[in-house]
Design a protein around this motif. Structure first.
Motif, PDB file in Angstrom:
ATOM      1  N   THR A 214       0.843  -1.199   0.000  1.00 14.00           N
ATOM      2  CA  THR A 214       0.000   0.000   0.000  1.00 14.00           C
ATOM      3  C   THR A 214       0.877   1.246   0.000  1.00 14.00           C
ATOM      4  O   THR A 214       1.785   1.376   0.822  1.00 14.00           O
ATOM      5  CB  THR A 214      -0.914   0.020   1.226  1.00 14.00           C
ATOM      6  OG1 THR A 214      -1.671  -1.193   1.273  1.00 14.00           O
ATOM      7  CG2 THR A 214      -1.868   1.199   1.167  1.00 14.00           C
ATOM      8  N   ALA A 215       0.609   2.147  -0.926  1.00  9.61           N
ATOM      9  CA  ALA A 215       1.405   3.369  -1.032  1.00  9.61           C
ATOM     10  C   ALA A 215       0.497   4.541  -1.369  1.00  9.61           C
ATOM     11  O   ALA A 215      -0.338   4.461  -2.270  1.00  9.61           O
ATOM     12  CB  ALA A 215       2.487   3.219  -2.097  1.00  9.61           C
ATOM     13  N   ALA A 216       0.644   5.627  -0.629  1.00  8.01           N
ATOM     14  CA  ALA A 216      -0.108   6.853  -0.906  1.00  8.01           C
ATOM     15  C   ALA A 216       0.570   8.001  -0.175  1.00  8.01           C
ATOM     16  O   ALA A 216       1.368   7.796   0.749  1.00  8.01           O
ATOM     17  CB  ALA A 216      -1.569   6.722  -0.453  1.00  8.01           C
ATOM     18  N   ALA A 217       0.269   9.189  -0.602  1.00 10.59           N
ATOM     19  CA  ALA A 217       0.772  10.396   0.046  1.00 10.59           C
ATOM     20  C   ALA A 217      -0.307  11.458  -0.064  1.00 10.59           C
ATOM     21  O   ALA A 217      -1.293  11.294  -0.793  1.00 10.59           O
ATOM     22  CB  ALA A 217       2.069  10.869  -0.610  1.00 10.59           C
ATOM     23  N   ALA A 218      -0.135  12.539   0.662  1.00 12.08           N
ATOM     24  CA  ALA A 218      -1.020  13.691   0.567  1.00 12.08           C
ATOM     25  C   ALA A 218      -0.201  14.822  -0.048  1.00 12.08           C
ATOM     26  O   ALA A 218       0.741  15.316   0.571  1.00 12.08           O
ATOM     27  CB  ALA A 218      -1.556  14.078   1.942  1.00 12.08           C
ATOM     28  N   GLY A 219      -0.544  15.189  -1.281  1.00  9.86           N
ATOM     29  CA  GLY A 219       0.298  16.093  -2.050  1.00  9.86           C
ATOM     30  C   GLY A 219       0.520  17.450  -1.434  1.00  9.86           C
ATOM     31  O   GLY A 219       1.463  18.146  -1.812  1.00  9.86           O
ATOM     32  N   GLY A 220      -0.303  17.848  -0.492  1.00 13.21           N
ATOM     33  CA  GLY A 220      -0.133  19.160   0.115  1.00 13.21           C
ATOM     34  C   GLY A 220       1.061  19.265   1.037  1.00 13.21           C
ATOM     35  O   GLY A 220       1.518  20.380   1.338  1.00 13.21           O
ATOM     36  N   CYS A 221       1.588  18.139   1.488  1.00 11.88           N
ATOM     37  CA  CYS A 221       2.701  18.169   2.439  1.00 11.88           C
ATOM     38  C   CYS A 221       3.498  16.872   2.313  1.00 11.88           C
ATOM     39  O   CYS A 221       3.107  15.851   2.879  1.00 11.88           O
ATOM     40  CB  CYS A 221       2.182  18.350   3.869  1.00 11.88           C
ATOM     41  SG  CYS A 221       3.468  18.351   5.126  1.00 11.88           S
ATOM     42  N   VAL A 222       4.606  16.925   1.568  1.00 18.28           N
ATOM     43  CA  VAL A 222       5.445  15.753   1.347  1.00 18.28           C
ATOM     44  C   VAL A 222       6.900  16.137   1.568  1.00 18.28           C
ATOM     45  O   VAL A 222       7.455  16.945   0.810  1.00 18.28           O
ATOM     46  CB  VAL A 222       5.278  15.189  -0.084  1.00 18.28           C
ATOM     47  CG1 VAL A 222       6.221  14.010  -0.305  1.00 18.28           C
ATOM     48  CG2 VAL A 222       3.840  14.778  -0.341  1.00 18.28           C
TER      49      VAL A 222
END
Length: 400
Positions: A214-222
């Motif tokens: 499982t892989a995901a991020a929140a583009g607003g804060c990376v």
């Protein structure tokens, strides 16, 4: 006999819905819990250099509430901000320079404002801007890059905490789901559910688990380690991605990087979505892309949303009206489990608990938004954002 058959069908469907909710409750990474915050961390002995990259297109309305928070970061090491103006028509670049000059006089972080011009075929505007910003940043040879959106406001210690968490945990990427604005009635109804559904698709606990796919991020804060970005060919490897944050996380994890995602307490989105139409466009522009533009996945998603979210209240009401406990009991139990799993997210957003039982109505809105996303794509208006419409990835020529 004519009435018994429909009631029996509703009862069986409600039982399947209840079974689905019990599986989600216990077997989907405890997605409904909201205690996944920055992992334990300690201050490093030496604070690494960080460059902040901010892509911006027509963001003059939100920059005064967001950019000064970045320039005022209380970071012990060397840090610098690069704002990349992606062809704005509202004076975003000039306003950013003014805010940067005010911050400089107050002792804030240095700011560079640049513009890469129009993106070439095969690139989204945001990722073309990110590419330009990363190119400028790498001339400073930073250990970390902070990729953050122009509508995101950071508490003064946000960068310090992100770096400390990445260093302590040995993470190549640390991302936080910014707390979105919930001021209008529609925002209160739709926004917490947006994060809830995202966590259901990508359980945060699984993302940071070694060996998990499982892989995901929140583009607003990376926060991204520079060498991990180079190894994963960021952003070139994901240049056509509409849902760029998930694509970014997959590329980094696929390159052997360790990643982490959780909910933010000190990172907030200042972008308003006061009307239902604003939220509708926000969701529908990328919903069909999330389904890989597949009619089969669309049909499955619509059926799944109906089974999991709409059947419970329908079964409860139908069971009460017809006197069928076989329909009412599993329908009511499924609705209760659904409501209970949504309560932590409602609390995270500091909203009244009476909103939790309304999740089926919100899910219906998301179902309609998803269907509308597919319709817009079929009409050639899919993935439209700020004056640009992006083609499906398989229609873009590979540039090698």
């Amino acid at each position: 006999m004519g009435q018994t058959a429909p009631v029996s069908a509703i009862a069986w469907t409600a039982a399947v819905s209840l079974a689905a909710w019990l599986w989600l409750l216990f077997c989907q990474g405890f997605f409904w819990r909201t205690d996944v915050r920055l992992p334990p961390h300690r201050d490093p002995r030496d604070w690494p250099d960080v460059c902040v990259v901010v892509p911006a297109r027509d963001e003059a309305g939100v920059l005064p509430a967001s950019l000064p928070s970045l320039l005022a970061q209380d970071y012990p090491g060397r840090a610098e901000v690069f704002l990349v103006d992606d062809g704005s028509s509202d004076g975003t670049g000039g306003l950013a320079r003014e805010l940067g000059e005010s911050a400089r006089r107050a002792g804030g972080l240095p700011l560079t404002v640049a513009s890469p011009g129009e993106p070439p075929p095969g690139w989204t505007g945001k990722l073309w801007a990110v590419r330009h910003g990363i190119g400028l940043a790498r001339t400073r040879e930073p250990e970390y890059l902070l990729l953050t959106d122009a509508d995101i406001a950071h508490a003064p210690d946000s960068l310090r905490l992100l770096v400390a968490a990445a260093r302590t945990g040995g993470y190549d990427m640390v991302s936080q789901m910014a707390r979105l604005r919930v001021a209008s009635g529609w925002e209160r109804l739709v926004v917490p559910a947006f994060v809830y559904f995202f966590a259901q698709l990508y359980p945060f606990r699984r993302i940071g688990r070694p060996g998990s796919r499982t892989a995901a991020a929140a583009g607003g804060c990376v926060l991204l380690r520079t060498d991990a970005a180079v190894r994963a060919r960021i952003p070139d490897a994901i240049r056509h991605a509409v849902i760029d944050d998930v694509a970014l996380a997959r590329a980094v994890k696929g390159g052997g990087g360790r990643i982490w995602l959780g909910l933010a307490e000190r990172v907030d989105s200042v972008r308003p979505y006061p009307r239902l139409g604003d939220l509708w466009r926000m969701v529908s522009r990328s919903a069909y892309a999330q389904l890989r533009h597949s009619p089969l996945l669309l049909a499955g998603t619509v059926a799944g949303l109906a089974l999991v979210y709409l059947v419970p209240p329908v079964a409860l009401v139908a069971g009460v009206v017809t006197g069928s406990s076989a329909a009412a009991v599993p329908g009511g139990l499924a609705w209760a489990v659904m409501t209970g799993t949504y309560v932590p997210m409602v609390r995270h957003y500091r909203q009244p608990l009476w909103l939790a039982p309304l999740l089926p109505f919100t899910a219906l809105l998301y179902l309609l938004m998803t269907a509308d996303s597919a319709v817009q794509h079929r009409r050639g208006r899919g993935a439209a954002w700020k004056g640009r419409t992006y083609a499906r990835p398989d229609t873009v020529a590979d540039e090698g």
